[in-house]
Design a protein around this motif. Structure first.
Motif, PDB file in Angstrom:
ATOM      1  N   SER A  62       0.454  -1.281   0.035  1.00 13.18           N
ATOM      2  CA  SER A  62      -0.178   0.688   0.160  1.00 13.18           C
ATOM      3  C   SER A  62       1.254   1.013   0.461  1.00 13.18           C
ATOM      4  O   SER A  62       2.008   1.156   0.877  1.00 13.18           O
ATOM      5  CB  SER A  62      -1.259   0.043   1.249  1.00 13.18           C
ATOM      6  N   ASP A  63       0.410   2.008  -0.419  1.00  8.52           N
ATOM      7  CA  ASP A  63       1.101   3.685  -0.456  1.00  8.52           C
ATOM      8  C   ASP A  63      -0.097   4.776  -1.295  1.00  8.52           C
ATOM      9  O   ASP A  63      -1.221   4.518  -1.083  1.00  8.52           O
ATOM     10  CB  ASP A  63       2.340   3.861  -1.680  1.00  8.52           C
ATOM     11  N   SER A  64       0.208   5.259  -0.284  1.00 14.72           N
ATOM     12  CA  SER A  64      -0.902   6.736  -0.463  1.00 14.72           C
ATOM     13  C   SER A  64       0.004   7.943  -0.173  1.00 14.72           C
ATOM     14  O   SER A  64       0.788   8.081   0.471  1.00 14.72           O
ATOM     15  CB  SER A  64      -2.354   6.533   0.660  1.00 14.72           C
ATOM     16  N   TRP A  72      -4.237  10.434  -3.865  1.00 17.05           N
ATOM     17  CA  TRP A  72      -3.805   9.077  -4.624  1.00 17.05           C
ATOM     18  C   TRP A  72      -3.488   8.024  -3.662  1.00 17.05           C
ATOM     19  O   TRP A  72      -2.901   7.933  -2.876  1.00 17.05           O
ATOM     20  CB  TRP A  72      -2.884   9.048  -5.743  1.00 17.05           C
ATOM     21  N   ALA A  73      -4.478   6.495  -3.497  1.00 16.92           N
ATOM     22  CA  ALA A  73      -4.052   5.487  -2.673  1.00 16.92           C
ATOM     23  C   ALA A  73      -4.060   4.764  -3.826  1.00 16.92           C
ATOM     24  O   ALA A  73      -4.583   4.304  -4.533  1.00 16.92           O
ATOM     25  CB  ALA A  73      -4.790   5.846  -1.381  1.00 16.92           C
ATOM     26  N   THR A  74      -2.802   3.727  -3.899  1.00 14.81           N
ATOM     27  CA  THR A  74      -2.422   2.262  -4.205  1.00 14.81           C
ATOM     28  C   THR A  74      -2.378   0.726  -3.172  1.00 14.81           C
ATOM     29  O   THR A  74      -2.145   1.453  -2.538  1.00 14.81           O
ATOM     30  CB  THR A  74      -1.820   2.426  -5.320  1.00 14.81           C
ATOM     31  N   SER A  75      -2.785   0.280  -4.088  1.00 13.11           N
ATOM     32  CA  SER A  75      -2.547  -1.412  -2.751  1.00 13.11           C
ATOM     33  C   SER A  75      -3.257  -2.421  -3.849  1.00 13.11           C
ATOM     34  O   SER A  75      -3.812  -2.731  -4.949  1.00 13.11           O
ATOM     35  CB  SER A  75      -3.752  -1.121  -1.873  1.00 13.11           C
ATOM     36  N   TYR A  76      -1.554  -3.581  -4.010  1.00  9.41           N
ATOM     37  CA  TYR A  76      -2.249  -5.081  -4.181  1.00  9.41           C
ATOM     38  C   TYR A  76      -2.076  -5.377  -3.294  1.00  9.41           C
ATOM     39  O   TYR A  76      -0.944  -5.593  -2.674  1.00  9.41           O
ATOM     40  CB  TYR A  76      -1.821  -4.747  -5.800  1.00  9.41           C
ATOM     41  N   PRO A  77      -1.764  -7.263  -3.819  1.00  6.47           N
ATOM     42  CA  PRO A  77      -1.900  -8.135  -2.511  1.00  6.47           C
ATOM     43  C   PRO A  77       0.215  -8.439  -3.537  1.00  6.47           C
ATOM     44  O   PRO A  77       0.131  -8.481  -5.047  1.00  6.47           O
ATOM     45  CB  PRO A  77      -2.795  -9.441  -3.213  1.00  6.47           C
ATOM     46  N   LEU A 122      -6.639   9.034  -7.501  1.00  9.55           N
ATOM     47  CA  LEU A 122      -6.548   7.937  -8.379  1.00  9.55           C
ATOM     48  C   LEU A 122      -7.362   6.782  -7.020  1.00  9.55           C
ATOM     49  O   LEU A 122      -6.408   7.322  -6.366  1.00  9.55           O
ATOM     50  CB  LEU A 122      -4.654   8.165  -8.843  1.00  9.55           C
ATOM     51  N   ASN A 123      -7.683   6.140  -7.063  1.00  7.33           N
ATOM     52  CA  ASN A 123      -7.475   5.216  -6.806  1.00  7.33           C
ATOM     53  C   ASN A 123      -7.483   4.312  -7.224  1.00  7.33           C
ATOM     54  O   ASN A 123      -8.285   2.979  -8.174  1.00  7.33           O
ATOM     55  CB  ASN A 123      -8.996   4.960  -5.731  1.00  7.33           C
ATOM     56  N   VAL A 124      -6.267   2.928  -6.375  1.00  8.30           N
ATOM     57  CA  VAL A 124      -6.147   1.525  -7.337  1.00  8.30           C
ATOM     58  C   VAL A 124      -6.081   0.867  -6.550  1.00  8.30           C
ATOM     59  O   VAL A 124      -5.790   0.836  -5.179  1.00  8.30           O
ATOM     60  CB  VAL A 124      -4.632   1.749  -7.714  1.00  8.30           C
ATOM     61  N   TRP A 362     -12.591   1.217   3.010  1.00 10.93           N
ATOM     62  CA  TRP A 362     -12.519   0.362   3.170  1.00 10.93           C
ATOM     63  C   TRP A 362     -11.431   0.575   1.845  1.00 10.93           C
ATOM     64  O   TRP A 362      -9.981  -0.461   2.181  1.00 10.93           O
ATOM     65  CB  TRP A 362     -13.548  -0.209   2.389  1.00 10.93           C
ATOM     66  N   ASN A 363     -11.198   1.738   0.892  1.00  8.13           N
ATOM     67  CA  ASN A 363     -10.268   1.657   0.018  1.00  8.13           C
ATOM     68  C   ASN A 363      -8.974   2.525   0.511  1.00  8.13           C
ATOM     69  O   ASN A 363      -9.353   2.479  -0.835  1.00  8.13           O
ATOM     70  CB  ASN A 363     -10.671   0.616  -1.286  1.00  8.13           C
TER      71      ASN A 363
END
Length: 485
Positions: A62-64, A72-77, A122-124, A362-363
């Motif tokens: 995660s980063d934001s 902006w915030a991004t996240s992936y597993p 931006l939100n991923v 949540w995200n």
């Protein structure tokens, strides 16, 4: 942001309905896949219910930012054994973020690559489609409010544990069946409002490029194959997002060996994932000794409330708990729901260690960009995840980026918490600088914003605790600070 502010990839509406035998479509208003939409994880749409807590060793990357003008915030597993798939997601996320910030065109950073954009964001975020046997499927959903289309993009990523290979979505279809499969998609798109033969041929007519448009393919709980197209790809922009669903009986003969296994693991998952990963999962995060009842009177003593956003994270949050315990310091953790679902054990450890657990959506979307129903979904899903993990519902929430208005306040009974000091640790990634910021600017009764998703931020905490404790500060939770002022 005024001092002592203690006052009380985003997604659009709706689920993707599956109707009709061979194809479905939806209006722009209800066509966006959403982290607020439970059909993505509970078997009503693509994917099955995945208990994230059973995916041992998973790390959420995660980063934001905390920059309200460019949120902006991004996240992936990152799943053990699926390194090639993680690398693909990482690459795609970095490209999207660079494009959003304007770094891909050079010059000064700017949201969307152009100054003056209204309401940029931006939100991923991610959702698991299936995690069973030797098959892993993940969908990344991107919301970019500077986009010329509707700003919503989806892509699915697949990992084949048997072959130890990352598989893009077209890999679900056998090479010899690709043309037949595409012909069926074209037929499913015929006579659809907003779809023209020219637009379909532009997307799917060229074998060399068509796979780039077939980037979101996943099975439903019944084994049908659903193909989702972003807006302005196979149809004109007013048609919105478009999906085609091919029934199981039709699509099964066209599947590759991996596609057949992905279909089987989606329709009949066993909740056990074995990708042959060699990475040793991080040790479980243990609760630290609870310092007991806090009798500090912040109206008389020098108090400070350290707050940690965007976690929990492994192993960073576990290290942080140990640091706090050394000084019997209490803190407030504003957790993100999708991370709570992945690491409920860490959230339990936070509470058992005497800290406060609070809601951070949540995200991580800009809540003021959402409808009241979406705001409630973001907060209620996270509250449910916290209660499932700890047995206790939170009473506080922090709106991402500090974005709050009357609609956000009206959508929840949780009490909002902002901050007095932003360490900007997401920019510096320098433990010494983060520590200096807090130590040099600290004033009694401050609420300090730090992120426990960054190892560099966690590394700054011991110096903060050591120095401010020597200066007579008491580290308390936000609720305790409010109750005793």
């Amino acid at each position: 942001m005024p001092r002592h502010a203690l006052a009380p990839v985003l997604f659009l509406l709706g689920s993707l309905a599956l109707t009709g035998a061979c194809s479905t479509g939806s209006s722009p208003a209800d066509s966006a896949p959403s982290a607020d939409n439970p059909s993505r994880t509970r078997g009503n749409g693509t994917g099955t219910q995945v208990d994230l807590s059973k995916l041992k060793g998973v790390n959420i990357v995660s980063d934001s930012s905390t920059d309200r003008s460019c949120p902006w915030a991004t996240s992936y597993p990152d799943v053990p054994g699926a390194g090639a798939m993680t690398a693909a997601m990482k690459r795609d996320v970095e490209v999207r973020l660079a494009g959003f910030l304007g770094e891909d065109i050079g010059g000064p950073p700017s949201c969307g690559g152009a100054d003056g954009s209204e309401g940029p964001e931006l939100n991923v975020s991610f959702s698991f489609l299936v995690a069973s046997g030797d098959v892993l499927g993940v969908r990344l959903t991107t919301v970019d409010r500077t986009s010329n289309a509707d700003g919503i993009g989806t892509r699915t990523y697949w990992y084949d544990g048997a072959a130890k290979k990352y598989r893009p979505s077209p890999g679900l279809i056998a090479d010899g069946s690709r043309d037949t499969f595409v012909s069926a998609l074209k037929k499913g798109l015929e006579k659809r409002e907003g779809v023209t033969p020219e637009s379909v041929d532009a997307a799917l007519g060229d074998r060399e490029y068509r796979d780039s448009y077939l980037d979101d393919m996943a099975f439903t709980a019944d084994g049908d194959l659903r193909v989702d197209f972003d807006r302005d790809t196979v149809g004109l922009p007013p048609a919105g997002r478009i999906s085609v669903t091919l029934p199981r009986a039709i699509v099964t003969p066209w599947l590759s060996d991996f596609g057949s296994r992905a279909q089987a693991e989606t329709t009949d998952p066993d909740d056990k994932l074995d990708l042959g990963g060699t990475r040793t999962p991080a040790p479980a995060v243990a609760a630290q000794p609870d310092p007991g009842e806090d009798t500090t009177d912040c109206s008389k003593a020098k108090c400070i409330a350290l707050t940690f956003d965007d976690g929990p994270a492994a192993p960073e949050t576990g290290t942080l708990l140990k640091n706090l315990a050394q000084y019997k310091a209490r803190a407030t953790f504003f957790v993100v729901g999708q991370n709570v679902a992945t690491h409920p054990d860490i959230v339990r450890a936070e509470m058992k260690s005497g800290h406060e657990v609070a809601n951070h959506s949540w995200n991580h979307p800009v809540l003021t960009n959402l409808t009241p129903a979406q705001i409630r979904s973001q907060l209620e899903r996270t509250t449910t995840a916290i209660k499932d993990a700890t047995g206790k519902e939170p009473t506080l929430f922090r709106p991402p980026y500090g974005a709050i208005d009357d609609e956000v306040k009206a959508a929840t009974s949780l009490s909002p918490v902002l901050w007095d000091m932003d360490t900007l640790d997401w920019k510096t990634h320098d433990p010494a600088k983060v520590a200096r910021t807090v130590i040099s600017q600290a004033e009694p009764n401050d609420v300090v914003l730090i992120h426990d998703i960054h190892p560099t931020s966690v590394a700054a905490v011991p110096e903060i605790l050591r120095t401010l404790t020597a200066r007579g500060y008491h580290f308390v939770t936000v609720s305790h600070l409010r109750a005793t002022l």
